[in-house]
Motif scaffolding. Structure first.
Motif, PDB file in Angstrom:
ATOM      1  N   LEU A 109       0.813  -1.212   0.000  1.00 33.16           N
ATOM      2  CA  LEU A 109       0.000   0.000   0.000  1.00 33.16           C
ATOM      3  C   LEU A 109       0.850   1.268   0.000  1.00 33.16           C
ATOM      4  CD1 LEU A 109      -2.802  -1.050   2.501  1.00 33.16           C
ATOM      5  CD2 LEU A 109      -2.939  -0.919   0.015  1.00 33.16           C
ATOM      6  N   ASP A 110       2.113   1.141   0.395  1.00 22.17           N
ATOM      7  CA  ASP A 110       3.011   2.298   0.413  1.00 22.17           C
ATOM      8  C   ASP A 110       3.322   2.815  -0.993  1.00 22.17           C
ATOM      9  OD1 ASP A 110       3.124   2.210   3.174  1.00 22.17           O
ATOM     10  OD2 ASP A 110       4.921   0.955   3.191  1.00 22.17           O
ATOM     11  N   ASP A 111       3.028   2.019  -2.016  1.00 21.44           N
ATOM     12  CA  ASP A 111       3.264   2.438  -3.392  1.00 21.44           C
ATOM     13  C   ASP A 111       2.190   3.410  -3.888  1.00 21.44           C
ATOM     14  OD1 ASP A 111       5.445   0.769  -3.432  1.00 21.44           O
ATOM     15  OD2 ASP A 111       4.409  -0.864  -4.471  1.00 21.44           O
ATOM     16  N   TYR A 112       1.168   3.647  -3.075  1.00 18.13           N
ATOM     17  CA  TYR A 112       0.035   4.484  -3.475  1.00 18.13           C
ATOM     18  C   TYR A 112      -0.053   5.728  -2.599  1.00 18.13           C
ATOM     19  CZ  TYR A 112      -1.311   0.615  -6.359  1.00 18.13           C
ATOM     20  OH  TYR A 112      -1.297  -0.356  -7.319  1.00 18.13           O
ATOM     21  N   SER A 113      -0.570   6.776  -3.184  1.00 18.02           N
ATOM     22  CA  SER A 113      -0.773   8.023  -2.453  1.00 18.02           C
ATOM     23  C   SER A 113      -2.098   7.929  -1.695  1.00 18.02           C
ATOM     24  CB  SER A 113      -0.794   9.193  -3.432  1.00 18.02           C
ATOM     25  OG  SER A 113      -1.085  10.381  -2.756  1.00 18.02           O
ATOM     26  N   ILE A 114      -2.012   7.824  -0.372  1.00 20.01           N
ATOM     27  CA  ILE A 114      -3.205   7.749   0.465  1.00 20.01           C
ATOM     28  C   ILE A 114      -3.605   9.179   0.823  1.00 20.01           C
ATOM     29  CG2 ILE A 114      -4.207   6.817   2.579  1.00 20.01           C
ATOM     30  CD1 ILE A 114      -3.222   4.635   0.652  1.00 20.01           C
ATOM     31  N   VAL A 115      -4.767   9.610   0.332  1.00 16.95           N
ATOM     32  CA  VAL A 115      -5.253  10.965   0.572  1.00 16.95           C
ATOM     33  C   VAL A 115      -5.907  11.053   1.939  1.00 16.95           C
ATOM     34  CG1 VAL A 115      -6.855  12.740  -0.255  1.00 16.95           C
ATOM     35  CG2 VAL A 115      -5.558  11.363  -1.888  1.00 16.95           C
ATOM     36  N   GLU A 116      -6.669  10.015   2.283  1.00 16.87           N
ATOM     37  CA  GLU A 116      -7.347   9.966   3.583  1.00 16.87           C
ATOM     38  C   GLU A 116      -7.290   8.539   4.087  1.00 16.87           C
ATOM     39  OE1 GLU A 116     -11.890  10.301   5.070  1.00 16.87           O
ATOM     40  OE2 GLU A 116     -11.167  11.970   3.843  1.00 16.87           O
ATOM     41  N   ASP A 117      -6.904   8.385   5.332  1.00 15.25           N
ATOM     42  CA  ASP A 117      -6.728   7.067   5.938  1.00 15.25           C
ATOM     43  C   ASP A 117      -7.709   6.939   7.095  1.00 15.25           C
ATOM     44  OD1 ASP A 117      -5.753   4.598   6.536  1.00 15.25           O
ATOM     45  OD2 ASP A 117      -3.720   5.258   6.992  1.00 15.25           O
ATOM     46  N   ALA A 118      -8.961   6.614   6.794  1.00 14.89           N
ATOM     47  CA  ALA A 118     -10.010   6.543   7.819  1.00 14.89           C
ATOM     48  C   ALA A 118      -9.740   5.433   8.828  1.00 14.89           C
ATOM     49  CB  ALA A 118     -11.372   6.344   7.167  1.00 14.89           C
ATOM     50  N   ASP A 119      -9.375   4.259   8.345  1.00 10.53           N
ATOM     51  CA  ASP A 119      -9.024   3.132   9.213  1.00 10.53           C
ATOM     52  C   ASP A 119      -8.265   2.110   8.373  1.00 10.53           C
ATOM     53  OD1 ASP A 119     -10.957   1.458   7.871  1.00 10.53           O
ATOM     54  OD2 ASP A 119     -12.506   2.260   9.170  1.00 10.53           O
ATOM     55  N   LYS A 120      -8.106   0.895   8.898  1.00 11.18           N
ATOM     56  CA  LYS A 120      -7.306  -0.106   8.188  1.00 11.18           C
ATOM     57  C   LYS A 120      -7.947  -0.575   6.892  1.00 11.18           C
ATOM     58  CE  LYS A 120      -4.866  -1.965  12.145  1.00 11.18           C
ATOM     59  NZ  LYS A 120      -4.556  -3.145  12.938  1.00 11.18           N
ATOM     60  N   THR A 121      -9.266  -0.481   6.782  1.00  5.31           N
ATOM     61  CA  THR A 121      -9.927  -1.016   5.593  1.00  5.31           C
ATOM     62  C   THR A 121     -10.543   0.039   4.678  1.00  5.31           C
ATOM     63  OG1 THR A 121     -12.031  -1.346   6.754  1.00  5.31           O
ATOM     64  CG2 THR A 121     -10.466  -3.189   6.761  1.00  5.31           C
ATOM     65  N   GLN A 122     -10.743   1.248   5.141  1.00 10.20           N
ATOM     66  CA  GLN A 122     -11.348   2.306   4.327  1.00 10.20           C
ATOM     67  C   GLN A 122     -10.339   3.434   4.118  1.00 10.20           C
ATOM     68  OE1 GLN A 122     -14.512   2.208   2.987  1.00 10.20           O
ATOM     69  NE2 GLN A 122     -14.708   0.152   3.827  1.00 10.20           N
ATOM     70  N   LYS A 123     -10.059   3.730   2.843  1.00  5.72           N
ATOM     71  CA  LYS A 123      -9.091   4.780   2.525  1.00  5.72           C
ATOM     72  C   LYS A 123      -9.559   5.525   1.281  1.00  5.72           C
ATOM     73  CE  LYS A 123      -5.323   1.890   4.245  1.00  5.72           C
ATOM     74  NZ  LYS A 123      -5.484   2.336   5.593  1.00  5.72           N
ATOM     75  N   ILE A 124      -9.027   6.697   1.085  1.00  9.87           N
ATOM     76  CA  ILE A 124      -9.160   7.378  -0.200  1.00  9.87           C
ATOM     77  C   ILE A 124      -7.772   7.376  -0.813  1.00  9.87           C
ATOM     78  CG2 ILE A 124      -9.672   9.525  -1.394  1.00  9.87           C
ATOM     79  CD1 ILE A 124     -11.795  10.060   0.719  1.00  9.87           C
ATOM     80  N   VAL A 125      -7.688   6.772  -2.003  1.00 13.29           N
ATOM     81  CA  VAL A 125      -6.411   6.573  -2.678  1.00 13.29           C
ATOM     82  C   VAL A 125      -6.405   7.383  -3.965  1.00 13.29           C
ATOM     83  CG1 VAL A 125      -4.930   4.861  -3.791  1.00 13.29           C
ATOM     84  CG2 VAL A 125      -6.176   4.247  -1.720  1.00 13.29           C
ATOM     85  N   ARG A 126      -5.286   8.049  -4.231  1.00 11.38           N
ATOM     86  CA  ARG A 126      -5.100   8.779  -5.480  1.00 11.38           C
ATOM     87  C   ARG A 126      -4.351   7.874  -6.454  1.00 11.38           C
ATOM     88  NH1 ARG A 126      -3.428  14.252  -4.267  1.00 11.38           N
ATOM     89  NH2 ARG A 126      -5.694  14.463  -4.094  1.00 11.38           N
ATOM     90  N   PHE A 127      -5.037   7.492  -7.540  1.00 14.30           N
ATOM     91  CA  PHE A 127      -4.454   6.631  -8.563  1.00 14.30           C
ATOM     92  C   PHE A 127      -3.863   7.473  -9.689  1.00 14.30           C
ATOM     93  CE2 PHE A 127      -7.502   3.724  -6.600  1.00 14.30           C
ATOM     94  CZ  PHE A 127      -6.730   2.591  -6.448  1.00 14.30           C
ATOM     95  N   ASN A 128      -2.912   6.903 -10.415  1.00 18.78           N
ATOM     96  CA  ASN A 128      -2.322   7.533 -11.603  1.00 18.78           C
ATOM     97  C   ASN A 128      -3.400   7.825 -12.633  1.00 18.78           C
ATOM     98  OD1 ASN A 128       0.271   7.380 -10.552  1.00 18.78           O
ATOM     99  ND2 ASN A 128       0.631   5.362 -11.438  1.00 18.78           N
ATOM    100  N   SER A 129      -3.020   8.497 -13.713  1.00 18.99           N
ATOM    101  CA  SER A 129      -3.986   8.951 -14.716  1.00 18.99           C
ATOM    102  C   SER A 129      -4.737   7.812 -15.394  1.00 18.99           C
ATOM    103  CB  SER A 129      -3.300   9.813 -15.760  1.00 18.99           C
ATOM    104  OG  SER A 129      -2.247   9.095 -16.354  1.00 18.99           O
ATOM    105  N   LEU A 130      -4.141   6.642 -15.542  1.00 14.86           N
ATOM    106  CA  LEU A 130      -4.808   5.476 -16.116  1.00 14.86           C
ATOM    107  C   LEU A 130      -4.420   4.261 -15.290  1.00 14.86           C
ATOM    108  CD1 LEU A 130      -6.624   4.642 -18.493  1.00 14.86           C
ATOM    109  CD2 LEU A 130      -4.546   4.082 -19.754  1.00 14.86           C
TER     110      LEU A 130
END
Length: 88
Positions: A9-30
């Motif tokens: 998961l460290d390979d991804y930009s975590i925008v919001e880390d609500a808990d261990k199972t719910q997150k907001i992740v910023r993905f690349n353009s495609l």
């Protein structure tokens, strides 16, 4: 609902880390997903489950009758911030 298997998961930009199972992740353009959880599990220890709006789909299996991506039930999705459910 689409899935993506990842090892770290460290390979991804975590925008919001609500808990261990719910997150907001910023993905690349495609980004590539599958609609089959068991296929996603072949690509990593973590499964990211995402509700992708139809307008964000660039490509999917049923779009064309003949193409090179049939094997993995692949969906190509426009990136951005997505609410993700993380499963092991």
């Amino acid at each position: 609902t689409l899935y993506r298997g990842v090892d770290n998961l460290d390979d991804y930009s975590i925008v919001e880390d609500a808990d261990k199972t719910q997150k907001i992740v910023r993905f690349n353009s495609l980004v590539s997903f599958t609609d089959q959880r068991n296929i996603a599990s072949e690509f990593g220890a973590y499964i990211l489950e995402v509700q992708v709006p139809v307008v964000k789909l660039v490509f999917f299996n049923e779009l064309l009758p003949h193409h090179a991506l049939h094997g993995e039930a692949e969906y190509l999705v426009i990136g951005g911030d997505y609410r993700v459910k993380v499963q092991r």
